[in-house]
Scaffold this motif. Structure first.
Motif, PDB file in Angstrom:
ATOM      1  N   ALA A  26       0.856  -1.192   0.000  1.00 18.15           N
ATOM      2  CA  ALA A  26       0.000   0.000   0.000  1.00 18.15           C
ATOM      3  C   ALA A  26       0.890   1.240   0.000  1.00 18.15           C
ATOM      4  CB  ALA A  26      -0.910   0.002   1.224  1.00 18.15           C
ATOM      5  N   ARG A  27       0.472   2.251  -0.719  1.00 19.07           N
ATOM      6  CA  ARG A  27       1.205   3.515  -0.788  1.00 19.07           C
ATOM      7  C   ARG A  27       0.490   4.549   0.077  1.00 19.07           C
ATOM      8  NH1 ARG A  27       3.951   5.186  -6.179  1.00 19.07           N
ATOM      9  NH2 ARG A  27       5.356   3.670  -5.232  1.00 19.07           N
ATOM     10  N   PHE A  28       1.275   5.237   0.902  1.00 18.34           N
ATOM     11  CA  PHE A  28       0.758   6.280   1.788  1.00 18.34           C
ATOM     12  C   PHE A  28       1.457   7.592   1.454  1.00 18.34           C
ATOM     13  CE2 PHE A  28       0.281   2.259   3.912  1.00 18.34           C
ATOM     14  CZ  PHE A  28      -0.990   2.325   4.452  1.00 18.34           C
ATOM     15  N   TRP A  29       0.663   8.639   1.311  1.00 20.64           N
ATOM     16  CA  TRP A  29       1.176   9.958   0.964  1.00 20.64           C
ATOM     17  C   TRP A  29       1.152  10.879   2.174  1.00 20.64           C
ATOM     18  CZ3 TRP A  29       3.198  11.302  -3.734  1.00 20.64           C
ATOM     19  CH2 TRP A  29       2.992  10.397  -4.779  1.00 20.64           C
ATOM     20  N   THR A  30       2.096  11.821   2.223  1.00 17.35           N
ATOM     21  CA  THR A  30       2.039  12.872   3.232  1.00 17.35           C
ATOM     22  C   THR A  30       0.806  13.725   2.958  1.00 17.35           C
ATOM     23  OG1 THR A  30       3.446  14.277   1.861  1.00 17.35           O
ATOM     24  CG2 THR A  30       4.546  12.969   3.580  1.00 17.35           C
ATOM     25  N   ASP A  31       0.373  14.491   3.956  1.00 12.97           N
ATOM     26  CA  ASP A  31      -0.828  15.323   3.801  1.00 12.97           C
ATOM     27  C   ASP A  31      -0.741  16.255   2.603  1.00 12.97           C
ATOM     28  OD1 ASP A  31      -2.107  14.140   5.952  1.00 12.97           O
ATOM     29  OD2 ASP A  31      -1.455  15.675   7.374  1.00 12.97           O
ATOM     30  N   ASP A  32       0.458  16.804   2.351  1.00 13.60           N
ATOM     31  CA  ASP A  32       0.603  17.729   1.221  1.00 13.60           C
ATOM     32  C   ASP A  32       0.969  17.008  -0.084  1.00 13.60           C
ATOM     33  OD1 ASP A  32       3.255  17.048   1.595  1.00 13.60           O
ATOM     34  OD2 ASP A  32       3.932  19.082   2.047  1.00 13.60           O
ATOM     35  N   GLU A  33       1.003  15.677  -0.027  1.00 12.97           N
ATOM     36  CA  GLU A  33       1.299  14.821  -1.182  1.00 12.97           C
ATOM     37  C   GLU A  33       2.665  15.104  -1.814  1.00 12.97           C
ATOM     38  OE1 GLU A  33      -1.966  14.551  -3.927  1.00 12.97           O
ATOM     39  OE2 GLU A  33      -3.348  13.907  -2.354  1.00 12.97           O
ATOM     40  N   SER A  34       3.607  15.563  -0.984  1.00 14.91           N
ATOM     41  CA  SER A  34       4.948  15.830  -1.484  1.00 14.91           C
ATOM     42  C   SER A  34       5.864  14.605  -1.388  1.00 14.91           C
ATOM     43  CB  SER A  34       5.579  16.996  -0.711  1.00 14.91           C
ATOM     44  OG  SER A  34       5.712  16.647   0.659  1.00 14.91           O
ATOM     45  N   ALA A  35       5.461  13.617  -0.605  1.00 19.77           N
ATOM     46  CA  ALA A  35       6.272  12.411  -0.434  1.00 19.77           C
ATOM     47  C   ALA A  35       5.358  11.237  -0.104  1.00 19.77           C
ATOM     48  CB  ALA A  35       7.290  12.610   0.680  1.00 19.77           C
ATOM     49  N   PHE A  36       5.879  10.047  -0.347  1.00 20.34           N
ATOM     50  CA  PHE A  36       5.097   8.844  -0.044  1.00 20.34           C
ATOM     51  C   PHE A  36       6.005   7.772   0.519  1.00 20.34           C
ATOM     52  CE2 PHE A  36       6.562   8.152  -4.391  1.00 20.34           C
ATOM     53  CZ  PHE A  36       7.013   6.842  -4.353  1.00 20.34           C
ATOM     54  N   VAL A  37       5.382   6.780   1.111  1.00 20.89           N
ATOM     55  CA  VAL A  37       6.078   5.590   1.567  1.00 20.89           C
ATOM     56  C   VAL A  37       5.196   4.390   1.245  1.00 20.89           C
ATOM     57  CG1 VAL A  37       5.180   5.655   3.939  1.00 20.89           C
ATOM     58  CG2 VAL A  37       7.353   4.536   3.477  1.00 20.89           C
ATOM     59  N   ASP A  38       5.830   3.298   0.841  1.00 20.84           N
ATOM     60  CA  ASP A  38       5.116   2.050   0.586  1.00 20.84           C
ATOM     61  C   ASP A  38       5.263   1.138   1.794  1.00 20.84           C
ATOM     62  OD1 ASP A  38       4.386   2.821  -2.005  1.00 20.84           O
ATOM     63  OD2 ASP A  38       6.209   2.003  -2.882  1.00 20.84           O
ATOM     64  N   VAL A  39       4.202   0.390   2.101  1.00 23.18           N
ATOM     65  CA  VAL A  39       4.226  -0.571   3.198  1.00 23.18           C
ATOM     66  C   VAL A  39       3.728  -1.908   2.667  1.00 23.18           C
ATOM     67  CG1 VAL A  39       3.377  -1.156   5.505  1.00 23.18           C
ATOM     68  CG2 VAL A  39       3.853   1.244   4.928  1.00 23.18           C
ATOM     69  N   ALA A  40       4.565  -2.940   2.826  1.00 22.17           N
ATOM     70  CA  ALA A  40       4.206  -4.296   2.403  1.00 22.17           C
ATOM     71  C   ALA A  40       3.565  -5.037   3.557  1.00 22.17           C
ATOM     72  CB  ALA A  40       5.446  -5.050   1.947  1.00 22.17           C
ATOM     73  N   LYS A  41       2.613  -5.913   3.221  1.00 23.67           N
ATOM     74  CA  LYS A  41       1.939  -6.741   4.224  1.00 23.67           C
ATOM     75  C   LYS A  41       2.056  -8.207   3.826  1.00 23.67           C
ATOM     76  CE  LYS A  41      -2.506  -7.822   6.307  1.00 23.67           C
ATOM     77  NZ  LYS A  41      -3.939  -7.851   6.069  1.00 23.67           N
ATOM     78  N   TYR A  42       2.437  -9.039   4.798  1.00 20.99           N
ATOM     79  CA  TYR A  42       2.523 -10.487   4.624  1.00 20.99           C
ATOM     80  C   TYR A  42       1.671 -11.150   5.695  1.00 20.99           C
ATOM     81  CZ  TYR A  42       6.384 -10.055   1.338  1.00 20.99           C
ATOM     82  OH  TYR A  42       7.147  -9.758   0.242  1.00 20.99           O
TER      83      TYR A  42
END
Length: 192
Positions: A26-42
């Motif tokens: 899943a991709r998560f964006w900062t509130d201002d959408e200037s950066a993101f991080v992906d999180v994997a789930k197993y």
């Protein structure tokens, strides 16, 4: 944006350590959408009824301590009993601390992160630790010119936080272990 070779190596390291059934990224964006991080789930990792999560690509960002860039980068991992789907969001929130220039390290406590997603639970905060749920699988490694360290996020209560502040994080974690607190059970009672 193409995935870098270092990010691929991080993904393979996580997949090998978790050894569960891949669910999603899943991709998560900062509130201002200037950066993101992906999180994997197993799913099913490190055992039945538990899901393991890890950021992927956070280590592309420098880890800063004040104005000094550290010689290593971090990824944040953790695990939660089934039913706590917002655990991925919590890891993303912790990752945004790094992207905002925050310094994270073993024994750092990120206040209010759990409470922000599950306000009715007794667990309120995240304690960052050296990973322990997956054996040696998430130890620091060279991801092709990028030294990457993992930190495991473990939910703790406000009473446990208070104990850590009054004594030490080591004393608090010793009490967690002595009283059999499950690090994946966000709905557990506080041990203090």
């Amino acid at each position: 944006m193409p995935i870098s070779e270092a990010d691929k190596r991080v993904g393979l390291k996580v997949a090998d350590a978790f050894d569960g059934e891949f669910d999603r990224v899943a991709r998560f964006w900062t509130d201002d959408e200037s950066a993101f991080v992906d999180v994997a789930k197993y799913d099913g990792s490190p055992g039945p009824g538990i899901a393991s999560y890890s950021t992927l690509g956070l280590s592309a960002a420098p880890l800063m301590d004040g104005g000094t860039e550290m010689p290593f980068r971090v990824e944040i991992c953790g695990a939660a009993d089934d039913g706590y789907e917002l655990f991925a969001n919590m890891l993303a929130s912790a990752a945004f601390e790094v992207l905002d220039g925050g310094f994270v390290y073993p024994d750092r406590i990120l206040g209010g992160v759990v409470e922000g997603y599950y306000p009715d639970l007794e667990m309120k905060h995240l304690l960052l630790m050296t990973p322990f749920l997956w054996g040696e699988g998430l130890r620091s490694f060279d991801a092709g010119g990028r030294q990457v360290a993992f930190l495991q996020a473990v939910p703790i209560s406000s009473a446990e936080l208070d104990l850590a502040l009054r004594t030490s994080v080591d004393e608090m974690t010793d009490l967690l272990m002595a009283r059999g607190a499950e690090p994946t059970d966000l709905g557990r009672a506080s041990v203090v």
